[in-house]
Design a protein around this motif. Structure first.
Motif, short mmCIF file in Angstrom:
data_model
loop_
_atom_site.label_atom_id
_atom_site.label_comp_id
_atom_site.label_asym_id
_atom_site.label_seq_id
_atom_site.Cartn_x
_atom_site.Cartn_y
_atom_site.Cartn_z
N ARG A 315 0.84 -1.21 0.00
CA ARG A 315 0.00 0.00 0.00
C ARG A 315 0.87 1.25 0.00
N ALA A 316 1.93 1.24 0.77
CA ALA A 316 2.84 2.39 0.80
C ALA A 316 3.51 2.58 -0.55
N ALA A 317 3.86 1.48 -1.20
CA ALA A 317 4.52 1.56 -2.50
C ALA A 317 3.59 2.17 -3.55
N THR A 318 2.33 1.70 -3.59
CA THR A 318 1.40 2.25 -4.58
C THR A 318 1.04 3.69 -4.24
N ALA A 319 0.95 4.02 -2.95
CA ALA A 319 0.68 5.41 -2.56
C ALA A 319 1.83 6.33 -2.95
N PHE A 334 -7.66 -6.41 -12.69
CA PHE A 334 -6.80 -7.13 -11.75
C PHE A 334 -5.51 -6.34 -11.61
N ALA A 335 -5.17 -5.98 -10.36
CA ALA A 335 -3.96 -5.22 -10.08
C ALA A 335 -3.05 -6.07 -9.20
N LEU A 336 -1.90 -6.41 -9.71
CA LEU A 336 -1.01 -7.34 -9.00
C LEU A 336 -0.55 -6.78 -7.67
N LEU A 337 -0.18 -5.49 -7.63
CA LEU A 337 0.41 -4.93 -6.41
C LEU A 337 -0.63 -4.53 -5.36
N THR A 338 -1.91 -4.56 -5.71
CA THR A 338 -2.93 -4.31 -4.69
C THR A 338 -3.66 -5.59 -4.28
N SER A 339 -3.31 -6.70 -4.91
CA SER A 339 -3.90 -7.98 -4.52
C SER A 339 -3.20 -8.52 -3.28
#
Length: 513
Positions: A315-319, A334-339
């Motif tokens: 979550r920190a990375a995507t934020a 489908f989002a790999l980094l939020t799954s």
């Protein structure tokens, strides 16, 4: 004719007791036959291609969580993490009703939200069997399976949001509100099944545990932390139970010195009342000494911490601007980094020091195969019914009824979908498009939440879940003469209460809307 595929699925599962994946396949075959036969139900090539792509992404969303989740469960079982958690719960210095409420509203939601697939039963069934007779314990274990909208790290809510094009946080918050009273209801019911001597105190303690879980769910969903909301709410409730344990331990430790002083202050013969009080105090002290520490085992903290930490890092990375690596098609994504799949897999590998277990992977594939096959069938069935106009026709027919009737039908449809599919995700896939069709203007979010809540809170009554409970209990259930019909009848009684709560929420949403 438009509702015929659903009737076929319902009849095969409840009437003929066929597995969910075969029922889903039969429902798909019925829908295909209707599309080929009736001109009212048509699907163009472009719509069919878009629907197939969307269905594939929905299945990918589920598989990306189910496979790592079950693999992690295998690792936790092999490393004794579940056994450690079970033994720790059994040793907590709490009265029976309070411990049962903690298991149903705290421990079971926490474990089930992390792993899904009824894995929490591996912990709760042995604990509850140690606290109550089998007939009572297995009913209490059923009541602990009510975190499903947030089970498997919120998979059903994420899929439901994809089906409705709603933000995940919006659907999660609305579901937390429609489900708010469910958790105190099931916690109180579980505590009363133990027939406590002090009913009022047991009701207050159990209701407090359930409300604490509901408050935790509402808080985390409101903050947009939907995937681990069930885990965090369970931890929150468990922490409150540990605080109660500490108070109970402090109170119990003060009883023994007072009694000892009164017992040795005189050499005169002691009364029967003093003797009884002393024996009671010694018994409490012995139970307290054998209770062990209040902190959960280090293995449990490490496993749960790895998963939650992984989710926080992503979550920190995507934020911070990292790409989510998302794929979009036909209104689904489908989002790999939020799954949650990556944190689940990473936690399993870290616990095994980076060495994958072929045996655990094979066991995970075996356990996931049928549920994933069934889910794929329900996804395809839902897309066929939606794209061919079947859902629209059913919705138009039902929408002609008064809005009050529609509002009362909404939670019933949701609960039927969860019962039929044995899955919150499968129920949402099957019924969410219809619920959106039925929703009056401005109430789409609330009808989606009622579907999500209804399907999730009815899963514990489904035959697959009941069979899993009986399998975990083993000989204890058979020796007590407990069958699937016994638990099914109990589940239906609880389902009536759950429907009453959700129907009240539907009427309130209609009145405020």
């Amino acid at each position: 004719m438009a509702v015929l595929p659903l009737v076929v699925v319902l009849g095969l599962i409840t009437g003929l007791r066929r597995p969910a994946h075969w029922a889903a396949l039969a429902g798909v075959a019925t829908a295909v036959a209707l599309i080929a036969w009736r001109p009212e139900f048509t699907v163009t090539g472009a719509v069919l291609g878009s629907g197939a792509a969307a269905a594939g992404l929905l299945v990918l969303n589920a598989a990306a969580v189910m496979l790592p989740g079950v693999y992690l469960s295998q690792v936790l079982t092999r490393r004794g993490v579940h056994d450690s958690l079970r033994d720790w719960v059994r040793a907590l210095p709490l009265p029976g009703p309070a411990k049962i409420a903690l298991v149903v509203a705290g421990i079971a939601p926490m474990v089930e939200a992390l792993t899904g697939f009824g894995v929490s039963l591996l912990v709760t069934v042995p604990v509850l069997l140690a606290l109550a007779p089998p007939a009572t314990a297995l009913r209490q274990a059923m009541l602990g399976m009510n975190i499903m909208p947030w089970g498997t790290l919120g998979l059903a809510t994420v899929i439901g949001a994809s089906l409705t094009a709603l933000p995940v946080g919006t659907l999660g918050t609305a579901t937390a509100l429609t489900s708010a009273l469910i958790f105190p209801v099931v916690a109180v019911w579980a505590a009363l099944l133990a027939r406590p001597r002090h009913r009022t105190r047991a009701i207050l303690v159990a209701a407090s545990a359930g409300l604490t879980c509901s408050a935790g769910l509402l808080l985390w969903n409101r903050l947009g932390v939907v995937a681990p909301a069930g885990v965090l709410a369970g931890l929150f409730t468990t922490a409150a139970g540990l605080a109660l344990s500490a108070l109970w331990r402090a109170r119990s430790s003060r009883v023994e010195p007072d009694v000892n002083v009164s017992a040795h202050a005189t050499s005169a013969p002691r009364s029967a009342a003093v003797n009884a009080l002393e024996h009671k105090a010694i018994g409490v002290a012995e139970r307290t000494e054998s209770a062990g520490g209040l902190m959960p085992p280090a293995s449990v903290l490490r496993a749960y911490g790895l998963v939650l930490g992984g989710i926080a890092v992503l979550r920190a990375a995507t934020a911070a601007g990292a790409p989510s690596l998302a794929v979009h098609a036909g209104g689904a994504s489908f989002a790999l980094l939020t799954s949650p799949g990556l944190p689940l897999l990473a936690a399993a590998l870290l616990l095994d020091r980076g060495r994958p277990s072929v045996g655990d992977a094979r066991a995970a594939l075996t356990r996931v195969a049928r549920p994933l096959f069934a889910l794929s069938g329900f996804v395809i069935l839902g897309r066929l019914m939606a794209d061919s106009g079947m859902i629209a026709r059913v919705g138009a027919a039902v929408a002609e009824a008064p809005e009050v009737v529609v509002a009362l039908a909404t939670p019933a449809l949701g609960m039927v979908s969860g019962f039929v599919t044995g899955s919150n995700v499968g129920g949402n896939v099957l019924m969410m498009p219809l619920q959106q069709q039925l929703a009056p203007e401005g109430l789409g979010v609330w009808f989606a939440a009622l579907q999500n809540s209804g399907a999730g809170h009815a899963v514990f009554t489904s035959l697959p879940m009941i069979m899993l409970i009986l399998a975990v209990s083993g000989e204890r259930a058979r020796a007590a003469g407990i069958s699937e019909h016994t638990l099914l009848r109990f589940g239906m009684r609880v389902a009536v209460a759950i429907y009453a709560v959700l129907a009240s929420a539907a009427l309130l949403a209609l009145a405020l809307g």
